[in-house]
Design a protein around this motif. Structure first.
Motif, short mmCIF file in Angstrom:
data_model
loop_
_atom_site.label_atom_id
_atom_site.label_comp_id
_atom_site.label_asym_id
_atom_site.label_seq_id
_atom_site.Cartn_x
_atom_site.Cartn_y
_atom_site.Cartn_z
N ASP A 1 26.25 27.09 21.98
CA ASP A 1 25.10 26.54 22.70
C ASP A 1 25.15 26.80 24.20
N ILE A 2 26.35 26.77 24.76
CA ILE A 2 26.49 26.91 26.21
C ILE A 2 27.68 27.80 26.52
N LEU A 3 27.46 28.77 27.40
CA LEU A 3 28.54 29.61 27.90
C LEU A 3 28.67 29.38 29.40
N VAL A 4 29.88 29.09 29.86
CA VAL A 4 30.16 28.99 31.29
C VAL A 4 31.12 30.11 31.67
N ASN A 5 30.62 31.08 32.43
CA ASN A 5 31.43 32.22 32.87
C ASN A 5 32.15 31.84 34.15
N ASN A 6 33.33 31.24 33.98
CA ASN A 6 34.10 30.75 35.12
C ASN A 6 35.27 31.65 35.50
N ALA A 7 35.81 32.41 34.56
CA ALA A 7 37.01 33.22 34.82
C ALA A 7 36.77 34.20 35.96
N ALA A 8 37.78 34.36 36.81
CA ALA A 8 37.64 35.28 37.95
C ALA A 8 38.99 35.75 38.44
N ASN A 9 38.99 36.99 38.91
CA ASN A 9 40.12 37.54 39.68
C ASN A 9 39.78 37.31 41.14
N GLN A 10 40.61 36.53 41.86
CA GLN A 10 40.29 36.14 43.23
C GLN A 10 40.43 37.28 44.24
N GLY A 11 41.19 38.30 43.90
CA GLY A 11 41.31 39.45 44.80
C GLY A 11 41.82 39.09 46.19
N VAL A 12 42.75 38.15 46.26
CA VAL A 12 43.22 37.64 47.55
C VAL A 12 44.07 38.69 48.28
N GLY A 13 43.84 38.84 49.57
CA GLY A 13 44.70 39.67 50.42
C GLY A 13 44.48 41.16 50.30
N MET A 14 43.37 41.57 49.70
CA MET A 14 43.10 43.01 49.57
C MET A 14 42.32 43.51 50.78
N LYS A 15 42.99 44.25 51.66
CA LYS A 15 42.35 44.77 52.86
C LYS A 15 41.63 46.09 52.56
N PHE A 16 40.47 46.26 53.15
CA PHE A 16 39.62 47.40 52.85
C PHE A 16 40.33 48.74 53.05
N ASP A 17 41.06 48.86 54.15
CA ASP A 17 41.62 50.17 54.49
C ASP A 17 42.92 50.50 53.79
N THR A 18 43.51 49.54 53.09
CA THR A 18 44.78 49.81 52.42
C THR A 18 44.75 49.57 50.91
N MET A 19 43.74 48.90 50.41
CA MET A 19 43.73 48.58 48.99
C MET A 19 43.52 49.85 48.16
N LYS A 20 44.07 49.83 46.97
CA LYS A 20 43.96 50.96 46.06
C LYS A 20 42.67 50.84 45.23
N PRO A 21 42.05 51.97 44.90
CA PRO A 21 40.84 51.92 44.08
C PRO A 21 41.04 51.15 42.78
N ASP A 22 42.21 51.26 42.18
CA ASP A 22 42.46 50.55 40.93
C ASP A 22 42.45 49.04 41.12
N ASP A 23 42.91 48.58 42.29
CA ASP A 23 42.90 47.15 42.58
C ASP A 23 41.46 46.66 42.72
N PHE A 24 40.65 47.44 43.42
CA PHE A 24 39.22 47.11 43.57
C PHE A 24 38.55 47.05 42.20
N LEU A 25 38.84 48.06 41.38
CA LEU A 25 38.22 48.15 40.07
C LEU A 25 38.64 47.00 39.16
N GLN A 26 39.89 46.58 39.24
CA GLN A 26 40.37 45.50 38.38
C GLN A 26 39.64 44.20 38.65
N VAL A 27 39.35 43.91 39.93
CA VAL A 27 38.59 42.71 40.25
C VAL A 27 37.19 42.79 39.65
N LEU A 28 36.56 43.95 39.78
CA LEU A 28 35.21 44.11 39.21
C LEU A 28 35.23 44.06 37.69
#
Length: 258
Positions: free
Chosen positions: A85-112
């Motif tokens: 009857d009800i779905l609550v989509n709460n699960a999330a990867n917080q992606g804490v501490g990922m800086k734009f200029d140093t993060m790896k594409p795979d890290d970005f993709l895993q959060v998405l």
């Protein structure tokens, strides 16, 4: 009881807000399915519910970024209850501490993959059950106020929550004709166990920059989710309910706007 005998799935119900949401639905008479991506995390969430004297729930393990695990989870839910009857989509990867200029594409993709693809995959499986029911169902996605006002060093998370904004509207548009409502709750600061590691000075500064003076509790977010899931919101779909103490309303925080 608003949700007596309703079947509810809460993803990421292993700690903090997810457990609070599950607890509210149990208290209001629902049969709750709690989900986590690991057995350890799922047991932690179950232990918190048990300590609160709440028993009317079942545990379903599954990484929502993995379609095989998602399909297996929904097969078990359908076999157990025959409906959702009800779905609550709460699960999330917080992606804490990922800086734009140093993060790896795979890290970005895993959060998405967790936050955006996972929400899509779980919702799609839920809809396939809901459309077969006379009383269809409703979906509540957990977004964030950061989708409108970005924060530092969380680029993958911010991007994913912007996607949740758009996904919610698109799902509501596509599923309205099927009798399924889709809405979103967008929190700001929520008191979680991560706050226990903050200094008193940091907590004080954060709170001083919230117009209402305090961060949300898990119960605050749970009540917003419950409202959107209830018959009181039966003509609401595609909406973004912000629960952030007024942070999104202000132009500058108090310690700058002087």
């Amino acid at each position: 009881m608003r949700f007596k005998d309703k079947v509810v799935l809460v993803t990421g119900a292993t700690r903090n807000t997810g457990v609070s949401i599950a607890a509210l639905f149990i208290r209001e008479g629902a049969k709750v399915c709690i989900n986590g991506c690991t057995e350890k995390g799922l047991q932690k969430g179950a232990s918190e519910l048990n300590r609160a004297g709440l028993k009317n729930f079942d545990q379903f393990i599954g990484d929502i970024s993995d379609i095989v695990q998602v399909e297996k989870m929904f097969q078990l839910i359908k076999e157990k209850y025959g409906r959702l009857d009800i779905l609550v989509n709460n699960a999330a990867n917080q992606g804490v501490g990922m800086k734009f200029d140093t993060m790896k594409p795979d890290d970005f993709l895993q959060v998405l993959k967790v936050n955006l693809l996972g929400t899509f995959q779980v919702s799609q499986q839920a809809v396939r059950i809901m459309v077969e029911q006379k009383s269809k169902g409703t979906i509540i996605n957990l977004g964030s106020n950061v989708s409108k006002r970005a924060i530092h060093d969380r680029i993958a998370y911010v991007t994913s929550k912007g996607g949740i904004d758009a996904l919610t509207k698109a799902m509501a548009t596509d599923l309205g004709s099927k009798g399924i409502r889709v809405n979103m709750v967008a929190p700001g600061y929520i008191y979680t166990d991560r706050w226990d590691e903050l200094s008193p000075e940091v907590k004080k500064r954060r709170r001083s920059n919230i117009p209402l003076g305090s961060e949300a509790s898990g119960e605050d977010i749970s009540q917003a989710v419950a409202f959107l899931a209830s018959d009181a919101a039966k003509n609401i779909t595609g909406e973004r309910l912000v629960v952030d103490g007024g942070c999104s309303a202000q132009h500058l925080p108090l310690d700058i706007d002087l």
